[in-house]
Every structure is written in structure tokens, then in C-alpha cells.
Enzyme design. Structure first.
Site, PDB file in Angstrom:
ATOM      1  N   ARG A 221       0.849  -1.187   0.000  1.00 39.63           N
ATOM      2  CA  ARG A 221       0.000   0.000   0.000  1.00 39.63           C
ATOM      3  C   ARG A 221       0.884   1.236   0.000  1.00 39.63           C
ATOM      4  NH1 ARG A 221      -3.416  -2.895  -1.537  1.00 39.63           N
ATOM      5  NH2 ARG A 221      -5.431  -3.396  -0.595  1.00 39.63           N
ATOM      6  N   HIS A 269      -1.280  -0.234  -9.945  1.00 42.56           N
ATOM      7  CA  HIS A 269      -1.906  -1.179  -9.007  1.00 42.56           C
ATOM      8  C   HIS A 269      -2.420  -2.440  -9.729  1.00 42.56           C
ATOM      9  CE1 HIS A 269      -3.990  -1.417  -4.839  1.00 42.56           C
ATOM     10  NE2 HIS A 269      -3.730  -2.623  -5.306  1.00 42.56           N
TER      11      HIS A 269
HETATM   12  P1  NAP Z   1      -1.230 -11.031   5.457  1.00 46.07           P
HETATM   13  O1  NAP Z   1      -1.371 -12.477   5.153  1.00 46.07           O
HETATM   14  O2  NAP Z   1      -2.223 -10.383   6.348  1.00 46.07           O
HETATM   15  O3  NAP Z   1       0.253 -10.826   6.061  1.00 46.07           O
HETATM   16  C1  NAP Z   1       0.692  -9.633   6.586  1.00 46.07           C
HETATM   17  C2  NAP Z   1       2.119  -9.811   7.093  1.00 46.07           C
HETATM   18  O4  NAP Z   1       2.603  -8.540   7.556  1.00 46.07           O
HETATM   19  C3  NAP Z   1       2.209 -10.764   8.285  1.00 46.07           C
HETATM   20  O5  NAP Z   1       3.364 -11.559   8.175  1.00 46.07           O
HETATM   21  C4  NAP Z   1       2.347  -9.825   9.472  1.00 46.07           C
HETATM   22  O6  NAP Z   1       3.071 -10.351  10.572  1.00 46.07           O
HETATM   23  C5  NAP Z   1       3.122  -8.687   8.856  1.00 46.07           C
HETATM   24  N1  NAP Z   1       2.940  -7.453   9.619  1.00 46.07           N
HETATM   25  C6  NAP Z   1       1.782  -6.793   9.877  1.00 46.07           C
HETATM   26  N2  NAP Z   1       2.021  -5.696  10.633  1.00 46.07           N
HETATM   27  C7  NAP Z   1       3.350  -5.680  10.859  1.00 46.07           C
HETATM   28  C8  NAP Z   1       4.210  -4.808  11.573  1.00 46.07           C
HETATM   29  N3  NAP Z   1       3.733  -3.724  12.228  1.00 46.07           N
HETATM   30  N4  NAP Z   1       5.521  -5.105  11.605  1.00 46.07           N
HETATM   31  C9  NAP Z   1       6.013  -6.196  10.981  1.00 46.07           C
HETATM   32  N5  NAP Z   1       5.253  -7.050  10.266  1.00 46.07           N
HETATM   33  C10 NAP Z   1       3.939  -6.798  10.219  1.00 46.07           C
HETATM   34  O7  NAP Z   1      -1.211 -10.175   4.122  1.00 46.07           O
HETATM   35  P2  NAP Z   1      -0.973 -10.666   2.602  1.00 46.07           P
HETATM   36  O8  NAP Z   1      -2.134 -11.442   2.114  1.00 46.07           O
HETATM   37  O9  NAP Z   1       0.376 -11.287   2.521  1.00 46.07           O
HETATM   38  O10 NAP Z   1      -0.989  -9.268   1.846  1.00 46.07           O
HETATM   39  C11 NAP Z   1      -0.136  -8.189   2.234  1.00 46.07           C
HETATM   40  C12 NAP Z   1      -0.670  -6.897   1.665  1.00 46.07           C
HETATM   41  O11 NAP Z   1      -0.448  -6.854   0.253  1.00 46.07           O
HETATM   42  C13 NAP Z   1      -2.184  -6.717   1.782  1.00 46.07           C
HETATM   43  O12 NAP Z   1      -2.538  -6.214   3.059  1.00 46.07           O
HETATM   44  C14 NAP Z   1      -2.498  -5.731   0.678  1.00 46.07           C
HETATM   45  O13 NAP Z   1      -2.471  -4.416   1.187  1.00 46.07           O
HETATM   46  C15 NAP Z   1      -1.344  -5.911  -0.312  1.00 46.07           C
HETATM   47  N6  NAP Z   1      -1.827  -6.420  -1.619  1.00 46.07           N
HETATM   48  C16 NAP Z   1      -1.534  -5.696  -2.735  1.00 46.07           C
HETATM   49  C17 NAP Z   1      -1.963  -6.156  -3.977  1.00 46.07           C
HETATM   50  C18 NAP Z   1      -1.630  -5.399  -5.241  1.00 46.07           C
HETATM   51  O14 NAP Z   1      -2.239  -5.634  -6.278  1.00 46.07           O
HETATM   52  N7  NAP Z   1      -0.653  -4.520  -5.232  1.00 46.07           N
HETATM   53  C19 NAP Z   1      -2.691  -7.351  -4.077  1.00 46.07           C
HETATM   54  C20 NAP Z   1      -2.955  -8.059  -2.926  1.00 46.07           C
HETATM   55  C21 NAP Z   1      -2.525  -7.584  -1.678  1.00 46.07           C
HETATM   56  P3  NAP Z   1       2.488 -11.602  11.419  1.00 46.07           P
HETATM   57  O15 NAP Z   1       2.495 -12.778  10.448  1.00 46.07           O
HETATM   58  O16 NAP Z   1       3.465 -11.792  12.496  1.00 46.07           O
HETATM   59  O17 NAP Z   1       1.109 -11.208  11.854  1.00 46.07           O
END
Ligand code: NAP
Length: 306
Positions: A221, A269
Site C-alpha cells: 500500500r 496497481h
Molecule cells: P497477510 O497475510 O495479512 O500478512 C501480513 C504480514 O505482515 C504478516 O506476516 C504480518 O506479521 C506482517 N505485519 C503486519 N504488521 C506488521 C508490523 N507492524 N511489523 C512487521 N510485520 C507486520 O497479508 P498478505 O495477504 O500477505 O498481503 C499483504 C498486503 O499486500 C495486503 O494487506 C495488501 O495491502 C497488499 N496487496 C496488494 C496487492 C496489489 O495488487 N498490489 C494485491 C494483494 C494484496 P504476522 O504474520 O506476524 O502477523
């Protein structure tokens, strides 16, 4: 009983049809044309206008139409109900393809050859040495990316909130370990969710901790990166290049300096978009689960913000 699709500014006819095929006995309606708000049991949300669920007094479940939930949770009127998000192997695959392309783009110096071409400079250079990749966020997408690049022989470090063990990946957790996670990396990929804790996380202080000459890739993001700090670090050369797929304001305003910056590769995006076919299967399953009183798949913690 019905499902409301609350996804403004998008053509939703196909999504409505596909969901109807999965749930033939359920009324699927597109907000704001909701015949009877009290009949709505599930709302499918993406950038919904605050207050739009107020009359849906019998809602049981909320479903984000994407992997992220920041633009759903930003609505302070959101009812305190179970909220699920999309977790989709197709979306993960598309993200890995994008990241693979980006890494190759920089390895082959296509950024520098592009700049040379615009100045008609003929100058051969050997590939960039990108040996160490750091992935910030080790969730669904971050783990897949870290494992992917580890499998290709890169040294990979990963950073998350809680400790993780991942084959072939040096895992670090918590604020105190940020520096150790990033300081040797030639390329850093941001796959963190946007939360109160991660907004502007990549500010001047943390960007300084990155290795000089690093490449930054943000596919998470826009608001996780401090725009001004990024521009300053690109101008000073501390960060060699940045590939940005996400922005604080989307579409990126025409006057934004990112558009013209020679060290920025910008995409609108598109790194991983929700696939309607796989999404409807998850939405339908969560609808059935909600009616049966079962926990939803891919639940989000509203307090944590992801
Ligand atoms: P997820 O499964 O919710 O994983 C989030 C990861 O971030 C987890 O490992 C979490 O740690 C870590 N995290 C959260 N807060 C943190 C902090 N303060 N310090 C350190 N680590 C932290 O998310 P995901 O499915 O992998 O997706 C990640 C993000 O990608 C989404 O939230 C979305 O915004 C973005 N995204 C972008 C696109 C695009 O088209 N560009 C598409 C899809 C998603 P823990 O495991 O320890 O909780």
C-alpha cells in the site's frame, strides 16, 4: 435473504451473475439498489461509502473483495461483525509473476538501458548483482514471495510482527529486528498490510537503514512509504531505484513527482488483482458458513487491522 455488493465505481454485472450461479436461491443485489436492506445477510465490500450499511440491520458477515482490508476498515461506521478477506492462489501467482519480472528488470539493468536509449547512449554493462532479497511482511503473499526467491537461489530475509520459521529464509520479527532484516538486502519488497502501525513505516529513519544502492519495491500500500523521504533517498542515490505499484492516492495525481522521477518504475496497481471466479467461490462458501453459524474462511482481526 440477500447479499449486497457494495463496491462503488465498478461494473459488477459479471460478479453478480457468477455469484448467482453459485447461490441460485439467494438474491444478489448491487448497492445502492437494495430492495430490502433488512434482508441483507452478507455485504461484499471494497471502498464502501461510510454509513452505507446502516439500514442493513440483519447483517451477519462482511467480506472484503480483496486481499487487503485497509480500505474497508477505514470506514468507522463498520459494524462489529466477522470480516473475511480473499486469499487466492491465483492472486498469489499473479503477484509472484510481477515480482519475478521486476527482479529480472533490475538484474538486466533494463531501467538503466531505458535511460541510455532516451539519450541515444550505446554502452554495454554486465547484469546488476542482486543477491539478497528482503521481504517485509511474511503473510500469505510475503511467505510465497520469500520462498519463491529462496528457491531460485537468492539469499532471502523476511520480516514480520511475530516470529516465523520458513525454509531457506532468514526470518526476523518485531521493530528491533528491522535493521538486521534489511541492512544486507540488495532489493527490498514491501508486502505489509496498511495499518496504524505500518502507515509511514518506511520513513526517513527506516529508509536510512537500507543498504546504500538498494532497490525498493512496494506492492503493498502506498501509505506505508513516506513519499517525500523516498524521493529524498532516490535523489541522494541512497536508494538506487524504486518500483511502485501502489500509491497514497490512486490514481496517482498528475502533478505527483513520482510520475517524472527517472529512478521510479510505476505501475497502476496491477501486481495482483482479485480473480472474480475464485473470489465468488470464497464469497459463496463464507455466505453458507455464516448462515450455518460456522467461522468464516480467511477471517481478519479488525483490532489488528489485517
Ligand atoms: P497477510 O497475510 O495479512 O500478512 C501480513 C504480514 O505482515 C504478516 O506476516 C504480518 O506479521 C506482517 N505485519 C503486519 N504488521 C506488521 C508490523 N507492524 N511489523 C512487521 N510485520 C507486520 O497479508 P498478505 O495477504 O500477505 O498481503 C499483504 C498486503 O499486500 C495486503 O494487506 C495488501 O495491502 C497488499 N496487496 C496488494 C496487492 C496489489 O495488487 N498490489 C494485491 C494483494 C494484496 P504476522 O504474520 O506476524 O502477523
Amino acid at each position: 435473504m440477500s447479499i449486497a455488493l457494495v463496491i462503488p465505481d465498478r461494473k459488477l454485472d459479471q460478479l453478480q451473475q457468477k455469484l448467482q450461479q453459485q447461490l441460485p436461491d439467494v438474491t444478489i443485489e448491487i448497492w445502492p439498489q437494495i430492495t430490502d436492506p433488512t434482508a441483507v445477510r452478507m455485504a461484499v465490500l471494497w471502498r464502501q461509502p461510510p454509513g452505507c450499511l446502516a439500514e442493513m440491520s440483519n447483517l451477519q458477515a462482511l467480506q472484503s473483495f480483496g486481499a487487503g482490508v485497509d480500505n474497508v476498515l477505514v470506514d468507522t461506521t463498520l459494524p462489529d461483525l466477522p470480516l473475511a478477506r480473499i486469499v487466492d492462489p491465483m492472486l498469489t501467482h499473479s503477484m509472484l509473476q510481477y515480482l519475478q519480472g521486476v527482479v529480472q528488470h533490475y538484474q538486466l539493468r533494463l531501467d538503466e538501458f531505458g535511460a541510455q536509449q532516451r539519450k541515444q547512449i550505446w554502452k554495454a554493462r554486465s547484469p546488476r548483482q542482486l543477491k539478497h532479497i528482503c521481504v517485509l511482511g511474511l503473510g500469505e503473499l510475503g511467505q510465497a514471495a520469500a520462498s519463491h526467491f529462496a528457491g531460485l537461489g537468492f539469499t532471502v530475509s523476511g520480516w514480520s510482527a511475530s516470529p516465523k520459521t520458513l525454509a531457506g529464509v532468514h526470518c526476523f520479527a518485531g521493530d528491533a529486528a528491522f535493521s538486521a532484516a534489511v541492512n544486507e538486502a540488495d532489493l527490498v519488497i514491501c508486502l505489509l498490510p496498511l495499518t496504524a502501525q505500518t502507515e509511514n513505516l518506511l520513513d526517513q529513519q527506516r529508509l536510512t537503514l537500507l543498504k546504500p544502492g538498494v532497490i525498493l519495491v512496494n506492492v503493498a500500500r502506498g501509505a506505508i512509504v513516506d513519499d517525500l523521504a523516498l524521493l529524498q533517498n532516490l535523489d541522494s542515490g541512497h536508494i538506487a531505484a524504486a518500483c511502485l505499484d501502489v500509491f497514497r492516492t490512486e490514481p496517482l495525481p498528475t502533478e505527483h513527482p513520482f510520475w517524472q522521477h527517472p529512478a521510479i518504475l510505476l505501475t497502476p496497481h496491477i501486481s495482483a488483482v482479485t480473480n472474480a471466479d475464485t473470489a465468488v467461490a470464497q464469497i459463496a462458501e463464507n455466505y453458507r458458513r455464516s448462515l450455518a453459524g460456522l467461522p468464516l474462511l480467511n477471517l481478519v482481526c479488525q483490532q489488528r487491522g489485517y
